[in-house]
Design an enzyme around this catalytic site. Structure first.
Site, mmCIF file in Angstrom:
data_model
loop_
_atom_site.group_PDB
_atom_site.id
_atom_site.type_symbol
_atom_site.label_atom_id
_atom_site.label_comp_id
_atom_site.label_asym_id
_atom_site.label_seq_id
_atom_site.Cartn_x
_atom_site.Cartn_y
_atom_site.Cartn_z
ATOM 1 N N ASN A 96 57.911 61.238 18.364
ATOM 2 C CA ASN A 96 56.603 61.687 17.879
ATOM 3 C C ASN A 96 55.517 61.162 18.816
ATOM 4 O O ASN A 96 55.244 59.967 18.846
ATOM 5 C CB ASN A 96 56.396 61.159 16.456
ATOM 6 C CG ASN A 96 55.047 61.533 15.874
ATOM 7 O OD1 ASN A 96 54.191 62.073 16.561
ATOM 8 N ND2 ASN A 96 54.868 61.245 14.598
ATOM 9 N N HIS A 138 54.417 70.199 14.705
ATOM 10 C CA HIS A 138 54.278 68.798 15.121
ATOM 11 C C HIS A 138 55.672 68.166 15.116
ATOM 12 O O HIS A 138 56.437 68.311 14.168
ATOM 13 C CB HIS A 138 53.340 68.069 14.165
ATOM 14 C CG HIS A 138 53.292 66.598 14.412
ATOM 15 N ND1 HIS A 138 53.209 66.065 15.683
ATOM 16 C CD2 HIS A 138 53.332 65.531 13.556
ATOM 17 C CE1 HIS A 138 53.184 64.747 15.594
ATOM 18 N NE2 HIS A 138 53.264 64.396 14.324
ATOM 19 N N CYS A 152 47.729 63.204 14.622
ATOM 20 C CA CYS A 152 48.753 64.132 15.130
ATOM 21 C C CYS A 152 48.330 65.594 14.979
ATOM 22 O O CYS A 152 48.964 66.484 15.562
ATOM 23 C CB CYS A 152 50.073 63.902 14.420
ATOM 24 S SG CYS A 152 50.650 62.207 14.557
HETATM 25 N N1 COA Z 1 67.758 52.188 10.696
HETATM 26 C C1 COA Z 1 68.603 51.971 9.677
HETATM 27 N N2 COA Z 1 68.196 51.944 8.399
HETATM 28 C C2 COA Z 1 66.887 52.147 8.156
HETATM 29 C C3 COA Z 1 65.960 52.369 9.188
HETATM 30 C C4 COA Z 1 66.439 52.373 10.485
HETATM 31 N N3 COA Z 1 65.648 52.585 11.549
HETATM 32 N N4 COA Z 1 64.751 52.541 8.628
HETATM 33 C C5 COA Z 1 64.893 52.435 7.308
HETATM 34 N N5 COA Z 1 66.201 52.182 7.015
HETATM 35 C C6 COA Z 1 66.818 51.979 5.726
HETATM 36 C C7 COA Z 1 65.830 51.513 4.675
HETATM 37 O O1 COA Z 1 65.681 50.106 4.701
HETATM 38 C C8 COA Z 1 66.493 51.989 3.414
HETATM 39 O O2 COA Z 1 67.516 51.117 3.076
HETATM 40 P P1 COA Z 1 67.785 50.751 1.521
HETATM 41 O O3 COA Z 1 68.177 52.060 0.877
HETATM 42 O O4 COA Z 1 68.888 49.767 1.607
HETATM 43 O O5 COA Z 1 66.493 50.211 1.020
HETATM 44 C C9 COA Z 1 67.144 53.322 3.838
HETATM 45 O O6 COA Z 1 67.298 53.229 5.255
HETATM 46 C C10 COA Z 1 66.324 54.532 3.492
HETATM 47 O O7 COA Z 1 64.985 54.275 3.921
HETATM 48 P P2 COA Z 1 63.877 55.370 3.839
HETATM 49 O O8 COA Z 1 62.569 54.789 4.281
HETATM 50 O O9 COA Z 1 63.972 56.031 2.502
HETATM 51 O O10 COA Z 1 64.420 56.366 4.975
HETATM 52 P P3 COA Z 1 63.994 57.829 5.241
HETATM 53 O O11 COA Z 1 65.146 58.713 5.112
HETATM 54 O O12 COA Z 1 62.744 58.176 4.494
HETATM 55 O O13 COA Z 1 63.653 57.775 6.789
HETATM 56 C C11 COA Z 1 61.729 57.793 8.188
HETATM 57 C C12 COA Z 1 62.621 56.953 7.289
HETATM 58 C C13 COA Z 1 60.604 56.917 8.718
HETATM 59 C C14 COA Z 1 62.561 58.298 9.352
HETATM 60 C C15 COA Z 1 61.178 58.975 7.368
HETATM 61 O O14 COA Z 1 60.660 58.512 6.155
HETATM 62 C C16 COA Z 1 60.109 59.738 8.092
HETATM 63 O O15 COA Z 1 60.350 60.302 9.129
HETATM 64 N N6 COA Z 1 58.926 59.815 7.480
HETATM 65 C C17 COA Z 1 57.817 60.568 8.042
HETATM 66 C C18 COA Z 1 57.218 59.778 9.151
HETATM 67 C C19 COA Z 1 56.267 60.589 9.955
HETATM 68 O O16 COA Z 1 56.392 61.780 10.089
HETATM 69 N N7 COA Z 1 55.285 59.893 10.517
HETATM 70 C C20 COA Z 1 54.369 60.454 11.419
HETATM 71 C C21 COA Z 1 53.351 61.262 10.740
HETATM 72 S S1 COA Z 1 52.383 62.061 11.940
#
Ligand code: COA
Length: 311
Positions: A263, A233, A109
């Site tokens: 993304n 980004h 990215c």
């Molecule tokens: N819908 C509903 N619930 C979801 C979910 C979804 N799509 N994805 C995860 N959850 C749940 C998880 O299972 C977890 O449940 P639990 O508390 O019962 O275990 C809860 O939501 C929190 O999960 P978590 O992974 O901590 O969520 P988050 O707030 O970190 O959001 C992302 C997840 C992926 C959106 C976030 O971590 C993110 O954007 N990370 C960076 C990714 C990125 O930038 N990637 C590209 C790099 S170039």
């Protein structure tokens, strides 16, 4: 300090749009959750890197008023080339009728900013015009059963034409970094799907955005308040909000398209740049901070002084 003016720009998105509600019928998620946790509402899927790139590049060249024989080099930033070989850049080169060198650059990215810095070095080295494309088709490598990843990715392409300029330097400062020890946080093996530890990527992304931006601004000799527009980004609106807060840059200065693109990896910065330029958000002398991060984990930032096209 490099002299290269952006004289043409364009983007391309595949026609197929995937909404959060449609995703909610595929995995256990909801429009409310995705919107609140990422800022994304829709994304485009079903794209092919060579096709999206060819369309974006042809439009950027037409805008710049340059013909195929005037392009001295094509750089394609991508992490999802259509084939392992040849380089997708070579296919695009043929599609456009260019007679010049062409290569793919993979910095995930961060690829477009890596490509921008690379293109500027070639211009400093003597080339007149470089075509730079950022494009990715992530939909074929997304695991559509993994709600932790499938909600954020999409496909797209953005292209710019860079031309040598006798005026003031346009690339004032930059920073390129890679932290290979974090490579297992986000990867995709050959023939497989994307694996991501989202929470950890989020944490590292915020720090990488801050560090790359500070380094690029320091080398450019400017401060956060001098920045007119940030092109971050487009991965997650919360990453952008948190990073900008740490940098002391108001969120209103950020160019944002992720609500409708998700993304798109190497395409995300040029998509946001093209959108900001088309909205006339940039004026002569403005300082633009482009900053990205991604698998690798790579990060990159560039401070660019905007000189309008003169053709
Ligand atoms: N819908 C509903 N619930 C979801 C979910 C979804 N799509 N994805 C995860 N959850 C749940 C998880 O299972 C977890 O449940 P639990 O508390 O019962 O275990 C809860 O939501 C929190 O999960 P978590 O992974 O901590 O969520 P988050 O707030 O970190 O959001 C992302 C997840 C992926 C959106 C976030 O971590 C993110 O954007 N990370 C960076 C990714 C990125 O930038 N990637 C590209 C790099 S170039």
């Amino acid at each position: 300090m490099a002299h290269g003016r952006i004289t043409g720009w364009a983007s391309n998105l595949p026609e197929q749009v995937l909404t959060n509600d449609e995703l909610a019928s595929m995995v256990d998620t909801s429009d409310e959750w995705i919107t609140a946790r990422t800022g994304i509402k829709t994304r485009h899927i079903g794209g092919k890197v060579t096709e999206m790139s060819t369309r974006a590049a042809a439009d950027a060249m037409a805008m710049a008023g340059v013909t195929a024989d005037q392009i001295d080099l094509l750089i394609l930033a991508t992490t999802t080339p259509d084939q392992q070989m040849p380089a997708s850049a070579s296919v695009i080169q043929d599609n456009l009728g260019l007679t010049c060198g062409a290569f793919d650059l993979n910095a995930a990215c961060s690829g477009f900013v890596y490509g921008l810095v690379t293109a500027m070095q070639f211009i400093e080295g003597g080339l007149e015009r470089v075509l730079l494309i950022g494009s990715d088709a992530l939909s074929p490598v997304v695991n559509w059963e993994d709600r932790g990843t499938c909600i954020i990715f999409g496909d797209g392409a953005g292209a710019i034409v860079l031309e040598r300029s006798a005026d003031q330097p346009s690339l004032l400062g930059w920073d390129l970094m890679s932290n290979g020890d974090a490579a297992d946080l986000l990867y995709c093996d050959h023939g497989d799907k994307i694996v991501m530890l989202g929470k950890e990527v989020f944490r590292k992304a915020v720090l990488a955005m801050e560090s790359a931006s500070l380094n690029a601004m320091e080398r450019a000799g400017v401060n956060a308040e001098d920045i007119t527009l940030v092109i971050p980004h487009q991965a997650n609106v919360r990453i952008i909000e948190t990073s900008l807060k740490r940098l002391g840059i108001p969120f209103e200065k950020a160019a944002m398209v992720l609500e409708h693109t998700g993304n798109t990896s190497a395409a995300s910065i040029p998509l946001a740049l093209v959108d900001a330029l088309n909205q006339n958000r940039v004026n002569t002398g403005d300082l633009i901070l482009m900053v990205g991060f991604g698998a690798g984990m790579s990060s990159a930032a560039a401070v660019v002084r905007w000189d309008p096209p003169q053709n």
